[in-house]
Design a protein around this motif. Structure first.
Motif, PDB file in Angstrom:
ATOM      1  N   LEU A  72      18.773  43.445   0.177  1.00  0.00           N
ATOM      2  CA  LEU A  72      19.847  43.346  -0.813  1.00  0.00           C
ATOM      3  C   LEU A  72      20.277  41.902  -1.026  1.00  0.00           C
ATOM      4  CD1 LEU A  72      22.003  46.387   0.385  1.00  0.00           C
ATOM      5  CD2 LEU A  72      20.395  46.327  -1.539  1.00  0.00           C
ATOM      6  N   PHE A  73      20.297  41.126   0.080  1.00  0.00           N
ATOM      7  CA  PHE A  73      20.724  39.720   0.031  1.00  0.00           C
ATOM      8  C   PHE A  73      19.656  38.888   0.754  1.00  0.00           C
ATOM      9  CE2 PHE A  73      24.463  42.479   0.360  1.00  0.00           C
ATOM     10  CZ  PHE A  73      25.113  42.178  -0.833  1.00  0.00           C
ATOM     11  N   PRO A  74      18.630  38.436   0.043  1.00  0.00           N
ATOM     12  CA  PRO A  74      17.484  37.766   0.670  1.00  0.00           C
ATOM     13  C   PRO A  74      17.828  36.525   1.489  1.00  0.00           C
ATOM     14  CG  PRO A  74      16.991  38.350  -1.600  1.00  0.00           C
ATOM     15  CD  PRO A  74      18.457  38.584  -1.411  1.00  0.00           C
ATOM     16  N   PHE A  75      18.959  35.905   1.217  1.00  0.00           N
ATOM     17  CA  PHE A  75      19.334  34.700   1.961  1.00  0.00           C
ATOM     18  C   PHE A  75      19.976  35.040   3.305  1.00  0.00           C
ATOM     19  CE2 PHE A  75      22.709  35.928  -0.917  1.00  0.00           C
ATOM     20  CZ  PHE A  75      23.837  35.904  -0.123  1.00  0.00           C
ATOM     21  N   ILE A  76      20.252  36.303   3.555  1.00  0.00           N
ATOM     22  CA  ILE A  76      20.854  36.732   4.816  1.00  0.00           C
ATOM     23  C   ILE A  76      19.763  37.254   5.742  1.00  0.00           C
ATOM     24  CG2 ILE A  76      22.401  38.402   5.924  1.00  0.00           C
ATOM     25  CD1 ILE A  76      24.157  38.308   3.480  1.00  0.00           C
ATOM     26  N   GLY A  77      19.791  36.805   6.989  1.00  0.00           N
ATOM     27  CA  GLY A  77      18.812  37.267   7.969  1.00  0.00           C
ATOM     28  C   GLY A  77      19.271  36.907   9.368  1.00  0.00           C
ATOM     29  N   HIS A  78      18.393  37.119  10.327  1.00  0.00           N
ATOM     30  CA  HIS A  78      18.713  36.829  11.723  1.00  0.00           C
ATOM     31  C   HIS A  78      18.057  35.517  12.126  1.00  0.00           C
ATOM     32  CE1 HIS A  78      19.891  37.607  15.822  1.00  0.00           C
ATOM     33  NE2 HIS A  78      18.632  37.497  16.227  1.00  0.00           N
ATOM     34  N   MET A  79      18.791  34.676  12.847  1.00  0.00           N
ATOM     35  CA  MET A  79      18.338  33.326  13.166  1.00  0.00           C
ATOM     36  C   MET A  79      18.348  33.061  14.660  1.00  0.00           C
ATOM     37  SD  MET A  79      19.963  29.746  11.696  1.00  0.00           S
ATOM     38  CE  MET A  79      19.479  30.137  10.012  1.00  0.00           C
ATOM     39  N   GLY A  80      17.417  32.243  15.097  1.00  0.00           N
ATOM     40  CA  GLY A  80      17.361  31.812  16.492  1.00  0.00           C
ATOM     41  C   GLY A  80      16.894  30.367  16.570  1.00  0.00           C
ATOM     42  N   ILE A  81      16.987  29.805  17.753  1.00  0.00           N
ATOM     43  CA  ILE A  81      16.513  28.432  17.975  1.00  0.00           C
ATOM     44  C   ILE A  81      15.593  28.423  19.184  1.00  0.00           C
ATOM     45  CG2 ILE A  81      18.530  27.805  19.389  1.00  0.00           C
ATOM     46  CD1 ILE A  81      18.314  24.975  18.116  1.00  0.00           C
ATOM     47  N   CYS A  82      14.566  27.603  19.131  1.00  0.00           N
ATOM     48  CA  CYS A  82      13.539  27.615  20.181  1.00  0.00           C
ATOM     49  C   CYS A  82      13.641  26.395  21.086  1.00  0.00           C
ATOM     50  CB  CYS A  82      12.149  27.654  19.551  1.00  0.00           C
ATOM     51  SG  CYS A  82      11.903  29.044  18.444  1.00  0.00           S
ATOM     52  N   THR A  83      13.211  26.582  22.312  1.00  0.00           N
ATOM     53  CA  THR A  83      13.179  25.490  23.280  1.00  0.00           C
ATOM     54  C   THR A  83      11.993  24.580  22.971  1.00  0.00           C
ATOM     55  OG1 THR A  83      11.761  26.701  24.812  1.00  0.00           O
ATOM     56  CG2 THR A  83      14.147  27.040  25.020  1.00  0.00           C
TER      57      THR A  83
END
Length: 208
Positions: free
Chosen positions: A40-51
């Motif tokens: 529905l909202f392509p700019f919304i998602g789940h985010m993470g950061i890597c070591t």
């Protein structure tokens, strides 16, 4: 000029260590869609950061920061950052910031609107003062990942022809599978996810 050339070379070497099948994205911010919501909202998602070794850390829920098991599946987009822009410098400063942000978010309630996975990543960047800035936030990250994020491309393997090969042998096939996700009552959606590992028999047969 020499410093610039060295930075470009280091960046190139680091990019070669990205391994989508193993879910390893050193010095990257990673993103994956949330079923239905991202549709529905392509700019919304789940985010993470890597070591620095590529292990994903993501604020997956209340008082829980996942490690090497990203919520909603493996990343579909990534934005590789330049470790030379870490204010303190060095891999240890990057990893320490990711660790400290993750430890802090283990004590926080997840709030979809104002304290979420994006906020966790923003704290890590603020702690390391990435690009000499301490003003990273969820809105800024959302926009920058949308602009600079690269879609994950999965490798393919050549399936050789033989007497017992199925139709279409010899074609290059993507190493992905169709994953079925339950949505609500009796509803389902399908999404492509990378296969964790190829069968040894297929690997040996695909080798030149």
């Amino acid at each position: 000029m020499a410093d610039l050339a060295e930075k470009k070379e280091n960046y190139h070497i680091a990019s070669e260590n990205i391994n989508p099948l193993a879910a390893r994205f050193p010095h990257c911010i990673v993103w994956t869609p949330i079923p239905v919501l991202s549709w529905l909202f392509p700019f919304i998602g789940h985010m993470g950061i890597c070591t620095s070794s590529g292990v994903i850390r993501d604020f997956a829920g209340p008082y829980f920061v996942s490690e090497d098991n990203m919520a909603f599946g493996k990343p579909t987009k990534y934005w590789m950052l330049d470790v030379s822009k870490v204010y303190a410098g060095g891999l240890s400063a990057w990893d320490m910031a990711v660790h400290d942000a993750s430890e802090e978010y283990k004590h926080r309630m997840h709030n979809l609107c104002c304290d979420n996975c994006h906020s966790h990543v923003a704290m890590a960047l603020n702690l390391m003062r990435y690009d000499n800035s301490a003003s990273w936030n969820m809105v800024k990250l959302c926009l920058l990942v949308l602009l600079h994020g690269k879609h994950v491309s999965f490798p393919t393997v050549a399936v050789p022809c033989g007497n017992q090969e199925p139709a279409g042998c010899g074609m290059r096939r993507p190493v992905v599978r169709l994953q079925k996700l339950a949505v609500g009552r009796g509803g389902y959606l399908y999404t492509l996810r990378p296969v964790r590992r190829l069968p040894n028999s297929l690997i040996s047969r695909a080798e030149p």
